[in-house]
Design a protein around this motif. Structure first.
Motif, PDB file in Angstrom:
ATOM      1  N   MET A 115       0.826  -1.213   0.000  1.00  0.00           N
ATOM      2  CA  MET A 115       0.000   0.000   0.000  1.00  0.00           C
ATOM      3  C   MET A 115       0.860   1.262   0.000  1.00  0.00           C
ATOM      4  O   MET A 115       0.543   2.242  -0.691  1.00  0.00           O
ATOM      5  CB  MET A 115      -0.930   0.019   1.208  1.00  0.00           C
ATOM      6  N   ILE A 116       1.951   1.240   0.749  1.00  0.00           N
ATOM      7  CA  ILE A 116       2.864   2.397   0.759  1.00  0.00           C
ATOM      8  C   ILE A 116       3.414   2.625  -0.649  1.00  0.00           C
ATOM      9  O   ILE A 116       3.455   3.756  -1.144  1.00  0.00           O
ATOM     10  CB  ILE A 116       3.996   2.167   1.778  1.00  0.00           C
ATOM     11  N   ARG A 117       3.820   1.543  -1.299  1.00  0.00           N
ATOM     12  CA  ARG A 117       4.315   1.646  -2.675  1.00  0.00           C
ATOM     13  C   ARG A 117       3.224   2.132  -3.613  1.00  0.00           C
ATOM     14  O   ARG A 117       3.455   2.970  -4.494  1.00  0.00           O
ATOM     15  CB  ARG A 117       4.834   0.275  -3.133  1.00  0.00           C
ATOM     16  N   SER A 144       0.449   9.918  -4.746  1.00  0.00           N
ATOM     17  CA  SER A 144       0.073  10.337  -3.388  1.00  0.00           C
ATOM     18  C   SER A 144       1.178   9.958  -2.408  1.00  0.00           C
ATOM     19  O   SER A 144       0.965   9.216  -1.447  1.00  0.00           O
ATOM     20  CB  SER A 144      -1.256   9.686  -2.976  1.00  0.00           C
ATOM     21  N   ALA A 145       2.381  10.460  -2.685  1.00  0.00           N
ATOM     22  CA  ALA A 145       3.526  10.107  -1.852  1.00  0.00           C
ATOM     23  C   ALA A 145       3.346  10.561  -0.404  1.00  0.00           C
ATOM     24  O   ALA A 145       3.817   9.899   0.527  1.00  0.00           O
ATOM     25  CB  ALA A 145       4.805  10.716  -2.429  1.00  0.00           C
ATOM     26  N   ASN A 146       2.643  11.687  -0.206  1.00  0.00           N
ATOM     27  CA  ASN A 146       2.384  12.150   1.155  1.00  0.00           C
ATOM     28  C   ASN A 146       1.569  11.116   1.929  1.00  0.00           C
ATOM     29  O   ASN A 146       1.847  10.821   3.099  1.00  0.00           O
ATOM     30  CB  ASN A 146       1.641  13.494   1.116  1.00  0.00           C
ATOM     31  N   GLN A 147       0.568  10.524   1.257  1.00  0.00           N
ATOM     32  CA  GLN A 147      -0.249   9.494   1.893  1.00  0.00           C
ATOM     33  C   GLN A 147       0.593   8.261   2.215  1.00  0.00           C
ATOM     34  O   GLN A 147       0.357   7.579   3.212  1.00  0.00           O
ATOM     35  CB  GLN A 147      -1.411   9.121   0.971  1.00  0.00           C
ATOM     36  N   SER A 148       1.598   7.980   1.373  1.00  0.00           N
ATOM     37  CA  SER A 148       2.505   6.858   1.642  1.00  0.00           C
ATOM     38  C   SER A 148       3.210   7.052   2.973  1.00  0.00           C
ATOM     39  O   SER A 148       3.311   6.118   3.779  1.00  0.00           O
ATOM     40  CB  SER A 148       3.564   6.755   0.541  1.00  0.00           C
ATOM     41  N   VAL A 167      11.648   4.995   1.655  1.00  0.00           N
ATOM     42  CA  VAL A 167      12.644   5.944   1.123  1.00  0.00           C
ATOM     43  C   VAL A 167      12.258   6.396  -0.285  1.00  0.00           C
ATOM     44  O   VAL A 167      12.327   7.581  -0.619  1.00  0.00           O
ATOM     45  CB  VAL A 167      14.045   5.303   1.133  1.00  0.00           C
ATOM     46  N   ASN A 168      11.820   5.450  -1.119  1.00  0.00           N
ATOM     47  CA  ASN A 168      11.403   5.800  -2.480  1.00  0.00           C
ATOM     48  C   ASN A 168      10.176   6.712  -2.483  1.00  0.00           C
ATOM     49  O   ASN A 168      10.070   7.620  -3.311  1.00  0.00           O
ATOM     50  CB  ASN A 168      11.111   4.533  -3.287  1.00  0.00           C
ATOM     51  N   ALA A 169       9.250   6.465  -1.550  1.00  0.00           N
ATOM     52  CA  ALA A 169       8.072   7.331  -1.437  1.00  0.00           C
ATOM     53  C   ALA A 169       8.482   8.738  -1.036  1.00  0.00           C
ATOM     54  O   ALA A 169       7.944   9.732  -1.555  1.00  0.00           O
ATOM     55  CB  ALA A 169       7.094   6.748  -0.408  1.00  0.00           C
ATOM     56  N   LYS A 188      11.192  15.691   5.655  1.00  0.00           N
ATOM     57  CA  LYS A 188      10.725  14.304   5.748  1.00  0.00           C
ATOM     58  C   LYS A 188      11.872  13.343   5.463  1.00  0.00           C
ATOM     59  O   LYS A 188      12.005  12.292   6.107  1.00  0.00           O
ATOM     60  CB  LYS A 188       9.593  14.062   4.745  1.00  0.00           C
ATOM     61  N   ALA A 189      12.706  13.685   4.468  1.00  0.00           N
ATOM     62  CA  ALA A 189      13.847  12.836   4.126  1.00  0.00           C
ATOM     63  C   ALA A 189      14.786  12.693   5.323  1.00  0.00           C
ATOM     64  O   ALA A 189      15.299  11.599   5.603  1.00  0.00           O
ATOM     65  CB  ALA A 189      14.587  13.418   2.924  1.00  0.00           C
TER      66      ALA A 189
END
Length: 639
Positions: A238-240, A247-251, A274-276, A285-286
């Motif tokens: 799901m994160i991927r 929707s990387a923020n949702q990840s 990390v990819n998200a 965030k990083a």
């Protein structure tokens, strides 16, 4: 169950399989195979309830009852397909293939060694089959990519009247890959509901992963929310999925929820997070993700380290990316290529090229990915001679055959430099199949250099390949608008309407502390909207005193000049920067992310803003990074 005092061994010799007792094994190996001592003749296998062969008086071996577990233990010692086939012949001779456990394990071994023809022949001849038999053959076909036969075999299974379980269904669901697979997947989802297996975590996890792969994130999210129990694999899927669907923020929100619920990431999940974060593009965030990696002592191996290089590069800090690169104990060609690409994103083409000799000295040769990164770096830094030299060396010196991605980089390199005819000739002479990236690079170069004739040829090829991509229509429409051909602009927009295509709206995100704020053109939804517009008006006045002249050529609408000015001033990146000046401490960098290419007027606006406000402004647009500082941009106005 029999307890054997004497250990049995499986020894291949001169193409024959020998089953020996441990007491004879040493003599057998040490002796000449053509002169075996008579007192140590190999024992042949007999079916259960038969007597073992007689031995000389010097061999006091106990009689053994050989059963399926014995045969399976011997099968598991087989190291290659030849030994498996010899075992197959032996159990056929001893009538042990009638034992379902033995037959299933032999079927599994064939599938495991990717000998599906032998597996299917065995499966077809099996007198008896159970769910395990069907699951093994269906799973083998799915893993081999033979999806049509996988679906056909599953259909045969259903016609036997057997009830599918949580072992066979995930295999079939994972075989749903293409358009046909998407249809089959939805049918299987209905079948799962009918069988009452939706609460099974293995089946549900497979369905979630299937919908993620099809990028139907709403269906995946609904299933995920209804799961009674979620394991790490499902959370990771799901994160991927959210990251890949924009929707990387949702990840990242989901990753926090996962940890809060006591499910902690392993290395695979950590790479996904990390990819998200790389797709999200927020540096704070990083840094939080990096802190978690350090706190939980994840080793910076090739996979995680390379992912973190990419994350920091795409979050705007090529310096931190290089720090990760430097502390990695082991680097492969992908790690080097990622670091080269990182410099390319940020317009530091010379530093990208400097890494190539370092890479060669470390004993690693460049591959096709490395050359994509190098040519991309040359393209975005205007290093035309260097790019041409690398392109010629690819095949001649390093044996790397140019593919369509290298061609796209070269077209972009020549096109940005104004060598449109050279770019066109390269496209005509290259034998690789051209994709939409090649024509889009040429069309973008035609927009920069206002070559309308070549733009129309590129657009024709582009729209034939990707008629449903609205961005291509917009690019051609903008070229017509710049040329004042408003009738052609109207025709393009009419074509989009008929094909039900909509322009992707331009949005800008800005990172302030731990929060991300989104702005669109003319946005008035922010709680501080009044202050933002007042700040923007004040800023424009200061910029005009410093020499800023709005370039209304970038307003691609046939409207009055005053209206064009109003549209220019309300571009989303200008609003985000005005908010950044209000919401961040003086002297700190302002970081924004734009989903489209930054326009020429905004580029000039931000350069002067960096002087007037004495701030560095870092912009990530759809193509690259721009670092604005003291009135200059890292792209050298070459974007």
């Amino acid at each position: 169950m029999f307890k054997l005092r004497t250990q049995l061994k499986f020894v291949p010799c001169h193409g024959k399989v020998r089953f020996l007792f441990a007491s004879t094994a040493t003599d057998f190996v040490d002796s000449d195979a053509t002169h075996e001592p008579q007192s140590h003749q190999p024992t042949t296998l007999n079916p259960p309830h038969t007597q073992s062969p007689e031995f000389s008086s010097s061999d006091s071996f106990p009689s053994l009852e050989l059963h399926s577990k014995f045969y399976i233990s011997l099968l598991l010692t087989c190291k290659d397909i030849d030994q498996i086939k010899q075992f197959h012949a032996q159990v056929t001779t001893n009538c042990m293939l009638h034992d379902l456990n033995v037959a299933n394990k032999l079927l599994y071994m064939y599938v495991h060694h990717k000998h599906l023809i032998d597996a299917y022949i065995l499966f077809d001849k099996m007198c008896e089959r159970d769910t395990v038999s069907w699951s093994v053959i269906v799973g083998g076909l799915a893993r081999a990519g033979d999806y049509i036969r996988c679906f056909g075999t599953f259909r045969e299974f259903l016609r036997t009247g057997s009830q599918p379980d949580n072992f066979i269904l995930p295999f079939v669901i994972k075989a749903c890959k293409d358009e046909l697979g998407q249809l089959v997947g939805r049918l299987i989802h209905c079948f799962v509901l009918k069988c009452g297996l939706l609460n099974d975590r293995f089946v549900c996890a497979a369905l979630v992963d299937m919908y993620v792969n099809f990028r139907t994130i709403e269906d995946a999210s609904q299933l995920f929310g209804e799961m009674p129990c979620r394991d790490l694999v499902t959370w990771t899927a799901m994160i991927r999925g959210f990251a890949e669907c924009g929707s990387a923020n949702q990840s990242l929100v989901l990753a926090d929820r996962m940890i809060e619920q006591g499910v902690f990431p392993d290395k695979i999940a950590m790479v996904t997070i990390v990819n998200a974060c790389a797709k999200f593009g927020a540096l704070n965030k990083a840094k939080l993700v990096h802190d978690y990696v350090r706190a939980n002592k994840f080793p910076l191996d090739v996979i995680l380290g390379t992912a973190m290089i990419d994350m920091y590069a795409k979050c705007g800090s090529v310096g931190l990316a290089r720090e990760i690169f430097d502390i990695m104990k082991r680097r492969n060609v992908i790690s080097w290529s990622a670091m080269i690409a990182a410099y390319g994103y940020h317009g530091q083409g010379r530093k990208a090229l400097d890494l190539l000799p370092m890479m060669l000295r470390s004993g690693i040769l460049p591959n096709n990915i490395t050359f994509v990164s190098l040519l991309y770096s040359c393209s975005h830094a205007g290093l035309v001679p260097e790019g041409l030299a690398l392109f010629s060396l690819m095949l001649d010196k390093y044996g790397v055959m140019p593919n369509v991605k290298h061609l796209t980089c070269m077209v972009d390199l020549l096109g940005r430099a104004g060598r449109l005819n050279d770019a066109w000739r390269l496209i005509e002479t290259m034998t690789v199949e051209k994709d939409d990236g090649v024509w889009c690079a040429l069309l973008g170069a035609c927009r920069i250099h206002k070559n309308l004739d070549l733009a129309e040829q590129a657009a024709k090829n582009l729209l034939e390949l990707r008629p449903q991509n609205p961005g291509h229509y917009i690019l051609l429409s903008n070229i017509y608008a710049n040329a004042g051909r408003w009738n052609d602009v109207a025709n393009i927009r009419d074509m989009m309407t008929k094909r039900q295509l909509k322009k992707i709206p331009g949005n800008t995100w800005i990172e302030v502390g731990d929060n991300i704020y989104k702005f669109s053109v003319g946005d008035e939804t922010h709680s501080r909207s009044k202050e933002i517009y007042e700040k923007l008006t004040s800023l424009v006045q200061k910029l005009e005193l410093a020499g800023y002249v709005p370039d209304t050529n970038f307003v691609l609408h046939d409207v009055e000049e005053e209206v064009k000015l109003g549209i220019l001033y309300s571009h989303s990146e200008k609003l985000a920067i005005a908010f950044g000046l209000l919401a961040t401490p003086e002297g700190t960098p302002i970081r924004i992310l734009k989903n489209l290419r930054v326009c020429g007027d905004c580029h000039s606006f931000i350069k002067l803003t960096s002087v007037v406000s004495r701030r560095e402004v870092i912009v990530r647009d759809a193509n690259r990074f721009h670092h604005f500082k003291e009135g200059a941009c890292s792209c050298g106005d070459y974007w």
